[in-house]
Scaffold this motif. Sequence first.
Motif, PDB file in Angstrom:
ATOM      1  N   SER A   1       0.835  -1.199   0.000  1.00  0.00           N
ATOM      2  CA  SER A   1       0.000   0.000   0.000  1.00  0.00           C
ATOM      3  C   SER A   1       0.872   1.252   0.000  1.00  0.00           C
ATOM      4  N   HIS A   2       0.258   2.369  -0.314  1.00  0.00           N
ATOM      5  CA  HIS A   2       0.957   3.655  -0.294  1.00  0.00           C
ATOM      6  C   HIS A   2       1.508   3.924   1.101  1.00  0.00           C
ATOM      7  N   LEU A   3       0.701   3.644   2.119  1.00  0.00           N
ATOM      8  CA  LEU A   3       1.124   3.859   3.496  1.00  0.00           C
ATOM      9  C   LEU A   3       2.314   2.969   3.849  1.00  0.00           C
ATOM     10  N   SER A   4       2.291   1.728   3.421  1.00  0.00           N
ATOM     11  CA  SER A   4       3.411   0.811   3.687  1.00  0.00           C
ATOM     12  C   SER A   4       4.685   1.284   3.002  1.00  0.00           C
ATOM     13  N   ARG A   5       4.567   1.741   1.766  1.00  0.00           N
ATOM     14  CA  ARG A   5       5.749   2.263   1.041  1.00  0.00           C
ATOM     15  C   ARG A   5       6.309   3.480   1.754  1.00  0.00           C
ATOM     16  N   HIS A   6       5.414   4.363   2.187  1.00  0.00           N
ATOM     17  CA  HIS A   6       5.838   5.578   2.894  1.00  0.00           C
ATOM     18  C   HIS A   6       6.570   5.206   4.190  1.00  0.00           C
ATOM     19  N   ALA A   7       5.987   4.292   4.957  1.00  0.00           N
ATOM     20  CA  ALA A   7       6.608   3.866   6.213  1.00  0.00           C
ATOM     21  C   ALA A   7       7.948   3.185   5.958  1.00  0.00           C
ATOM     22  N   ARG A   8       8.029   2.377   4.906  1.00  0.00           N
ATOM     23  CA  ARG A   8       9.293   1.707   4.578  1.00  0.00           C
ATOM     24  C   ARG A   8      10.369   2.729   4.253  1.00  0.00           C
ATOM     25  N   ARG A   9      10.013   3.735   3.446  1.00  0.00           N
ATOM     26  CA  ARG A   9      10.979   4.785   3.101  1.00  0.00           C
ATOM     27  C   ARG A   9      11.421   5.549   4.344  1.00  0.00           C
ATOM     28  N   GLN A  10      10.478   5.830   5.229  1.00  0.00           N
ATOM     29  CA  GLN A  10      10.831   6.532   6.464  1.00  0.00           C
ATOM     30  C   GLN A  10      11.773   5.694   7.325  1.00  0.00           C
ATOM     31  N   ARG A  11      11.513   4.386   7.421  1.00  0.00           N
ATOM     32  CA  ARG A  11      12.409   3.518   8.200  1.00  0.00           C
ATOM     33  C   ARG A  11      13.805   3.488   7.576  1.00  0.00           C
ATOM     34  N   GLU A  12      13.867   3.417   6.252  1.00  0.00           N
ATOM     35  CA  GLU A  12      15.164   3.434   5.567  1.00  0.00           C
ATOM     36  C   GLU A  12      15.895   4.747   5.836  1.00  0.00           C
ATOM     37  N   ASP A  13      15.172   5.867   5.745  1.00  0.00           N
ATOM     38  CA  ASP A  13      15.778   7.175   6.029  1.00  0.00           C
ATOM     39  C   ASP A  13      16.259   7.250   7.473  1.00  0.00           C
ATOM     40  N   ALA A  14      15.448   6.733   8.388  1.00  0.00           N
ATOM     41  CA  ALA A  14      15.821   6.763   9.805  1.00  0.00           C
ATOM     42  C   ALA A  14      17.052   5.895  10.060  1.00  0.00           C
ATOM     43  N   ARG A  15      17.107   4.716   9.430  1.00  0.00           N
ATOM     44  CA  ARG A  15      18.300   3.851   9.594  1.00  0.00           C
ATOM     45  C   ARG A  15      19.540   4.533   9.037  1.00  0.00           C
ATOM     46  N   ALA A  16      19.405   5.214   7.901  1.00  0.00           N
ATOM     47  CA  ALA A  16      20.541   5.937   7.316  1.00  0.00           C
ATOM     48  C   ALA A  16      20.979   7.079   8.231  1.00  0.00           C
ATOM     49  N   ALA A  17      20.015   7.770   8.828  1.00  0.00           N
ATOM     50  CA  ALA A  17      20.348   8.862   9.752  1.00  0.00           C
ATOM     51  C   ALA A  17      21.082   8.336  10.981  1.00  0.00           C
ATOM     52  N   VAL A  18      20.619   7.199  11.503  1.00  0.00           N
ATOM     53  CA  VAL A  18      21.284   6.582  12.660  1.00  0.00           C
ATOM     54  C   VAL A  18      22.720   6.202  12.297  1.00  0.00           C
ATOM     55  N   ALA A  19      22.905   5.608  11.132  1.00  0.00           N
ATOM     56  CA  ALA A  19      24.257   5.218  10.708  1.00  0.00           C
ATOM     57  C   ALA A  19      25.149   6.445  10.562  1.00  0.00           C
ATOM     58  N   GLU A  20      24.609   7.518   9.991  1.00  0.00           N
ATOM     59  CA  GLU A  20      25.387   8.745   9.820  1.00  0.00           C
ATOM     60  C   GLU A  20      25.775   9.335  11.174  1.00  0.00           C
ATOM     61  N   LEU A  21      24.828   9.377  12.099  1.00  0.00           N
ATOM     62  CA  LEU A  21      25.123   9.887  13.435  1.00  0.00           C
ATOM     63  C   LEU A  21      26.158   9.018  14.127  1.00  0.00           C
ATOM     64  N   ASN A  22      25.989   7.704  14.069  1.00  0.00           N
ATOM     65  CA  ASN A  22      26.949   6.808  14.714  1.00  0.00           C
ATOM     66  C   ASN A  22      28.345   6.960  14.121  1.00  0.00           C
ATOM     67  N   ASP A  23      28.449   7.114  12.809  1.00  0.00           N
ATOM     68  CA  ASP A  23      29.755   7.330  12.173  1.00  0.00           C
ATOM     69  C   ASP A  23      30.388   8.631  12.643  1.00  0.00           C
ATOM     70  N   ALA A  24      29.594   9.707  12.681  1.00  0.00           N
ATOM     71  CA  ALA A  24      30.112  11.011  13.111  1.00  0.00           C
ATOM     72  C   ALA A  24      30.548  10.968  14.567  1.00  0.00           C
ATOM     73  N   LEU A  25      29.749  10.331  15.407  1.00  0.00           N
ATOM     74  CA  LEU A  25      30.113  10.229  16.819  1.00  0.00           C
ATOM     75  C   LEU A  25      31.356   9.372  17.008  1.00  0.00           C
ATOM     76  N   ALA A  26      31.456   8.287  16.260  1.00  0.00           N
ATOM     77  CA  ALA A  26      32.630   7.420  16.366  1.00  0.00           C
ATOM     78  C   ALA A  26      33.896   8.177  15.975  1.00  0.00           C
ATOM     79  N   ALA A  27      33.795   9.028  14.950  1.00  0.00           N
ATOM     80  CA  ALA A  27      34.954   9.826  14.537  1.00  0.00           C
ATOM     81  C   ALA A  27      35.393  10.776  15.645  1.00  0.00           C
ATOM     82  N   ALA A  28      34.451  11.149  16.514  1.00  0.00           N
ATOM     83  CA  ALA A  28      34.765  12.027  17.637  1.00  0.00           C
ATOM     84  C   ALA A  28      35.045  11.238  18.916  1.00  0.00           C
ATOM     85  N   GLY A  29      35.043   9.918  18.809  1.00  0.00           N
ATOM     86  CA  GLY A  29      35.315   9.078  19.975  1.00  0.00           C
ATOM     87  C   GLY A  29      34.131   8.941  20.923  1.00  0.00           C
TER      88      GLY A  29
END
Length: 74
Positions: free
Chosen positions: A3-31
Motif C-alpha cells: 500500500s501507499h502507506l506501507s511504502r511511505h513507512a518503509r521509506r521513512q524507516r530506511e531514512d531513519a536507519r541511514a540517519a542513525v548510521a550517519e550519526l553513529n559514524d560522526a560520533l565514532a569519529a569524535a570518539g
Amino acid sequence: MESHLSRHARRQREDARAAVAELNDALAAAGLVLPSVGVDTPSIFTGEVLVELGRTRPDVVVRLAALVRRGARR
C-alpha cells in the motif's frame, strides 16, 4: 501488493536507519558512542518514524554538547 502507506513507512524507516548510521559514524569519529540510538516505531498519532536517541551517561552527554558547540562555531 504494497500500500501507499506501507511504502511511505518503509521509506521513512530506511531514512531513519541511514540517519542513525550517519550519526553513529560522526560520533565514532569524535570518539563518542550513544549505545541506545536506534529507529523507533512509527508514531501512532502521525505515522512518522523517529530516531530514538536513547539514554546515555552524563559524561557522554557533556562531551556531545561540547562537540556540537565546536561544530556550531564553524
